[in-house]
Write an enzyme that holds these catalytic residues in place. Structure first.
Site, PDB file in Angstrom:
ATOM      1  N   ASP A 383       0.815  -1.213   0.000  1.00  0.00           N
ATOM      2  CA  ASP A 383       0.000   0.000   0.000  1.00  0.00           C
ATOM      3  C   ASP A 383       0.849   1.263   0.000  1.00  0.00           C
ATOM      4  O   ASP A 383       0.298   2.367  -0.036  1.00  0.00           O
ATOM      5  CB  ASP A 383      -0.917   0.000   1.226  1.00  0.00           C
ATOM      6  CG  ASP A 383      -2.332   0.445   0.887  1.00  0.00           C
ATOM      7  OD1 ASP A 383      -2.748   0.233  -0.263  1.00  0.00           O
ATOM      8  OD2 ASP A 383      -3.007   0.996   1.766  1.00  0.00           O
ATOM      9  N   ASP A 774     -11.000  -5.268  11.883  1.00  0.00           N
ATOM     10  CA  ASP A 774     -11.156  -6.691  12.166  1.00  0.00           C
ATOM     11  C   ASP A 774     -12.386  -6.970  13.032  1.00  0.00           C
ATOM     12  O   ASP A 774     -13.171  -7.870  12.726  1.00  0.00           O
ATOM     13  CB  ASP A 774      -9.893  -7.232  12.827  1.00  0.00           C
ATOM     14  CG  ASP A 774      -9.352  -6.315  13.902  1.00  0.00           C
ATOM     15  OD1 ASP A 774     -10.050  -5.331  14.236  1.00  0.00           O
ATOM     16  OD2 ASP A 774      -8.248  -6.553  14.413  1.00  0.00           O
TER      17      ASP A 774
END
Length: 1075
Positions: A383, A774
């Site tokens: 990224d 998450d």
């Protein structure tokens, strides 16, 4: 068929050997053959197994005991007090209709009714077509009481009575009722007699043949395995004892000797808490009412917090997997492996903070995993679009050609070279082959050269050229501008012709860097993971996904197989959305000063959640079902048939009509809630993809398919290839698609505008809205009715590095707490989201606790300040304690200690780990959690976004050198202040007691205990401030002097050495006026 229907409805179980319904006993209960495991076996199979078989249960291998009414066989134990002489030496037993057995009916043989045979009053069969079955070719002849000269005497069968006309048995019935007259019928020579049923004296010989065939099939299965996922093979006669057909995993409940006292202590602690608050509320401290009220409010919040944390641990379980059964079922000798494919995601951002050598070790451990190479694909998300990461992966792919065959040839563990060569063990143990010694030394030299090349790349990348980086062909590196660059995909391994040094195929390795443009919200890690989901769906489309952080390598090469034991289990696998592995860490100091291992959470809390609906997703080391990530609901559980009785009057049936209408209405509502499930059924024909973009061309002729296509594009985006892949539950890509066209489509799905006006990040993929994506992602899956599984292999599946430095550790906890605050203030908060879905109440408690725990920082900070205030002012939050109050307080402390001890016992956690967890709960609560709460409020209410620091992953300056590095951060201010004021309070309290005499020591003990409790919990923080040389940093010293000055001024103002009524002057007897 009315009898058979009622039996099926009452029992609801099918015999696992013959497939018949399990009959009902005289007591109205289903027949149970094995009292140990209750394995479903009908009575005829039970009788035959005791008489002719091995006399043990097929599942648990326990010897069958004689049941009343059964024949006594050799090996049965003597039974005292059982009067069953009429049946001990007879085969008769009463059936579901309550008919009495007759021993005379068994003298000439055994009898069985045919499948679905219906007879009229005269005994003539009325439906012959439905009686044809595979068993008919072996059915003995039936004469219905008439002697046939064409049939030998040893082939005559018994007579079928008419009351058996609605039977559905395939087993010999043990008796006939002589009270009912028989209706004999002359045989029709043109009719095949086999359709009437079977049962003769030749039955035993035929059963011997059947047993021999079963034994032969069992031998074949043991050598070849079983390839059917849910039907236990194509042959219905396949033995149930086959190891490859057994469950791939099992639950291991905590022994009752450990869990029962634990639950009793929890209930007892609740009662004691009630008594404690009853006393605290009814006995205020009048001279310190403010302190008393504050302390009671804090204690009530702590009690609520404890309840939210405690009850999700009510049903803890452990699990065990059977890897050998997985191989027997899905890996046959001489045939391709039928294990499902797995796409593995590795995410990285900044190679300067996440060293490329660590990422390379993670990738190497993935490429050498013990799994079929054609079913593994590794996708690395960069990224940061760093050329350093790309070049390091290129070097890694070249080194993998030598490393992967070495790992698989000698079956080494772990398969990350850095940690393998750093093991402090004798590598020659059990490895006496000279070839291994030579290859290991050569491989270590190759790895050292590989490290030199990687480190040279890192050194070169320290200074970026003014014009940016340039690739080997002279073109500029597309990622020179990190915030504005196109998408990049490079397949490094898995191409045709790229093999290891031994000529074997290698797993696929793909470099991915999604497109970045100014003005777009890229959603950090969650956005990168969703880009990988789409890319992998286009290129490989495995039905299962594994995501790991760049610093979490595979420590157990069989980790994927461990997960597949749950995912591919035909009994429970269909409802499992993900398998979560615990996080284990390398490079942590022996004392684990800052509770980096987090053992209490992973070995106690997660085991408790696994007994409810499954553990929460913790961001790494997790194997997902791709369909669950797409936002689909879990498969609906089939409800057992409604229990009815044919003897009810008609008016009862009328009353039931209203309830049926209500059920139909509820069914309609449920259908509305699972629209996406309906859509997947409507476009089932679209699963046969014949091309890339032309695969949906033919569907335009069908209006419903066209509408469904539009809905899918609105949900998943405008890529027809990706949309088509979402319909394939078992994965796979079109065989006629060229790699070039797939890569072109993959570039499209990682463009920064692809997710606009879609449900990505809302209902599909990793969910946006929090830096801790998450928790939110796992929560949404559980709301869709899925369950998760917690897998703890004996050898840890994954290992990673943790920030052992105090400042980095606090920043890490800050990020987690900030994400929880964001979820708390969002629409996805578990307090109000997801009611009426598949989320269980105790699972909701756990999610609520995971998002509200930062709020505890405020009462915790206040409560840790109270001891110092009490010591400085001479007041206390509790009035003078009576004997009753002393007992309540002691009982509360004992129950707290007992709860912790029992948790450590069934969780396998040491007291050191438990105590470090308690200490860091206070340290993190008064620092990171407090800052996260205020930052979250500013972000949500004022729109002020906050950035968190990426924690460093390793240190190379010696063992545990990073532990002693001091980095100043504002997170250190609150705990430092608490530590100083409590130490000052202790000094002041002791000085005051010394000054005032013996009577003041009694009330002082309570205040001192309160203050020492705070200081002991902050002790690891104090050691972190002092560093390795036990020298306090200058900035901390300045803060200490400042706070000490403030406290000194407060001391002068309070003046505790003087009486509250002014100084007391005593006459000493001396006249001072005399000269």
């Amino acid at each position: 068929m009315s009898l058979i229907k009622s039996v099926r409805e009452l029992s609801g179980q099918i015999c696992q050997i013959c497939g018949d319904e399990i009959e009902i006993t005289e007591d109205g209960e289903p027949f149970v053959a094995c009292n140990e495991c209750a394995f479903p076996v009908c009575r005829p199979c039970y009788e035959y197994e005791r008489r002719e078989g091995n006399q043990v249960c097929p599942q648990c291998k326990t010897r069958y005991k004689r049941i009343k009414g059964s024949l006594r066989v050799e090996g049965d134990e003597d039974e005292d007090g059982v009067d069953d002489l009429d049946n001990e030496f007879d085969y008769g037993y009463p059936n579901a209709l309550g008919l009495q057995p007759s021993s005379d009916s068994m003298h000439s043989g055994r009898l069985n009714t045919g499948r679905a045979s219906n007879y009229n009053i005269s005994g003539i069969p009325t439906n012959l077509e439905h009686d044809m079955s595979p068993l008919n070719s072996e059915i003995p002849l039936l004469t219905y009481g008439e002697e046939d000269p064409d049939i030998s005497s040893d082939r005559h069968a018994l007579i079928v009575p008419p009351y058996m006309n609605n039977g559905n048995r395939v087993h010999p019935m043990p008796y006939a009722d002589p009270s009912i007259p028989l209706q004999p019928r002359p045989m029709v020579p043109k009719k095949d007699l086999a359709v009437y049923g079977y049962g003769s004296v030749a039955w035993k010989d035929r059963m011997e043949d059947w047993k021999r065939r079963q034994s032969d099939k069992l031998q074949v299965v043991k050598h070849e395995g079983n390839n059917n996922e849910g039907n236990f093979g194509d042959d219905p006669e396949l033995p149930i004892m086959d190891e490859g057909r057994q469950p791939l995993s099992r639950k291991l409940p905590i022994p009752s000797s450990k869990i029962s006292p634990y639950r009793m202590i929890i209930i007892l602690r609740l009662v004691i808490l009630g008594l404690f608050f009853h006393y605290r509320i009814l006995h205020p401290v009048n001279d310190a009412y403010g302190l008393w009220l504050t302390s009671v409010i804090c204690e009530i919040w702590f009690a609520v917090s404890w309840i939210m944390d405690q009850f999700p641990k009510w049903y803890p379980i452990e699990r065990e997997t059977y890897l050998d059964r997985l191989s027997l079922r899905y890996e046959k000798e001489g045939k391709p492996s039928e294990l499902s494919s797995v796409d593995i995601f590795v995410s990285t951002v900044d190679p300067m903070k996440e060293p490329p050598l660590i990422t390379a070790n993670t990738v190497l451990s993935i490429l050498s995993v013990d799994y079929p190479v054609d079913k593994v694909a590794c996708y690395v998300s960069d990224d940061g679009a760093a050329m350093l990461t790309f070049e390091a992966l290129s070097e890694t792919s070249e080194f993998a050609r030598r490393w992967v065959p070495f790992c698989k040839k000698y079956n080494i563990e772990p398969r990350a070279p850095e940690w393998y060569f750093n093991q402090k063990i004798d590598y020659l143990k059990n490895k006496v082959q000279p070839a291994f010694i030579r290859e290991r030394r050569a491989m270590k030299r190759d790895y050292e050269e590989f490290k030199v090349r990687i480190n040279s790349l890192v050194a070169t990348a320290q200074k970026v050229p003014e014009d940016g980086w340039t690739m080997q062909d002279g073109t500029p590196w597309p990622g020179n501008n990190v915030r504005d660059h196109p998408g990049m995909i490079q397949v490094l391994l898995g191409q045709d012709g790229v093999r290891d040094i031994e000529g074997n195929e290698l797993p696929r390795l793909v470099y991915v860097s999604r497109e970045k443009r100014p003005g777009f919200d890229h959603h950090k890690k969650a956005g990168a993971m969703n880009a990988l989901v789409r890319v992998s769906a286009v290129i490989s489309n495995a039905p299962y996904l594994l995501n790991v952080d760049c610093d979490h390598y595979i420590n157990n090469s069989k980790a994927l197989r461990e997960a597949m034991c749950f995912m591919m289990d035909p009994q429970v696998g269909k409802k499992v959305c993900y398998v979560q592995f615990p996080q284990r860490f390398d490079g942590i100091d022996r004392h684990d000063r800052y509770s980096n291992r987090n053992v209490v959470f992973f070995d106690i809390n997660m085991k408790g959640l696994d007994g409810i609906q499954g553990p929460i997703y913790v961001g790494t080391g997790c194997v997902f079902r791709r369909q669950a990530l797409y936002g689909y609901d879990a498969p609906a559980k089939k409800k057992p048939p409604t229990k009815t009785c044919n003897c009810w009057p008609k008016w009862c049936c009328c009353l039931c009509c209203g309830s049926r209408k209500k059920k139909n209405a509820n069914t309609k509502k449920e259908k509305k809630k699972v629209k996406h499930r309906e859509s997947s059924k409507q476009i089932h024909a679209l699963e046969n993809i014949e091309g890339i973009e032309d695969s949906f061309a033919g569907s335009n002729t069908d209006k419903s398919s066209n509408l469904t296509q539009l809905k899918l594009e609105k949900r998943f985006g405008q890529s027809p290839v990706f949309v088509a892949s979402t319909l394939l539950e078992n994965g796979g890509v079109p065989h006629d698609a060229s790699p070039a066209s797939l890569l072109k489509e993959a570039i499209q799905v990682i463009s920064c505008g692809y997710e606009e006006k879609t449900e990505w990040g809302k209902e599909v993929g990793w969910i946006y809205g929090s830096v801790t994506e998450d928790i939110l992602t796992g929560f949404k899956m559980h709301c869709h009715g899925w369950r998760s599984v917690y897998c703890i292999p004996k050898r840890p599946a994954f290992k990673g590095s943790a920030p052992i430095n105090l400042s980095d550790r606090l920043h890490q906890v800050l990020r987690w707490a900030l994400g929880s605050v964001e979820i708390l203030l969002s629409k996805h908060c578990p307090i109000w989201y997801g009611y009426g879905s598949g989320l269980k109440i105790l699972e909701r408690f756990s999610y609520i606790n995971s998002v509200v725990y930062p709020l505890t920082s405020i009462p915790l900070l206040v409560y840790c300040t109270l001891p110092a205030i009490c010591l400085l002012t001479g007041k206390f939050i509790v009035p003078e304690i009576s004997n009753y109050a002393s007992l309540v307080f002691m009982a509360l402390f004992i129950s707290i200690a007992a709860t912790g001890i029992l948790e450590m016992q069934w969780g396998g956690v040491g007291i050191d780990d438990w105590w470090r967890n308690e200490q860091f709960w206070v340290i993190g609560g008064v620092s990171s959690h407090l800052f996260a709460l205020f930052q979250g409020l500013l972000k949500v209410l004022a729109g002020m976004d906050t950035n968190f620091t990426v924690t460093s992953k390793a240190a190379d300056d010696g063992e545990f050198s990073e532990l002693y590095i001091f980095k100043w951060t504002s997170l250190l201010i609150p705990p430092t202040t608490l530590l100083i004021i409590n130490i000052v309070g202790v000094v002041v309290g002791i000085s005051d007691a010394i000054n005032n005499g013996y009577d003041s020591w009694g009330p002082l003990f309570g205040r001192l205990f309160f203050a020492l409790w705070v200081i002991i919990h902050l002790y690891p923080f104090l050691k972190g401030l002092l560093g390795k040389q036990d020298r306090m940093p200058t900035i901390v010293l300045v803060w200490s002097i400042l706070l000490a000055s403030i406290l000194t001024l407060m001391w002068v103002r309070i003046n505790p050495f003087l009486s509250r009524d002014g100084p007391v002057l005593e006459i000493c007897g001396l006249n001072c006026d005399e000269s």
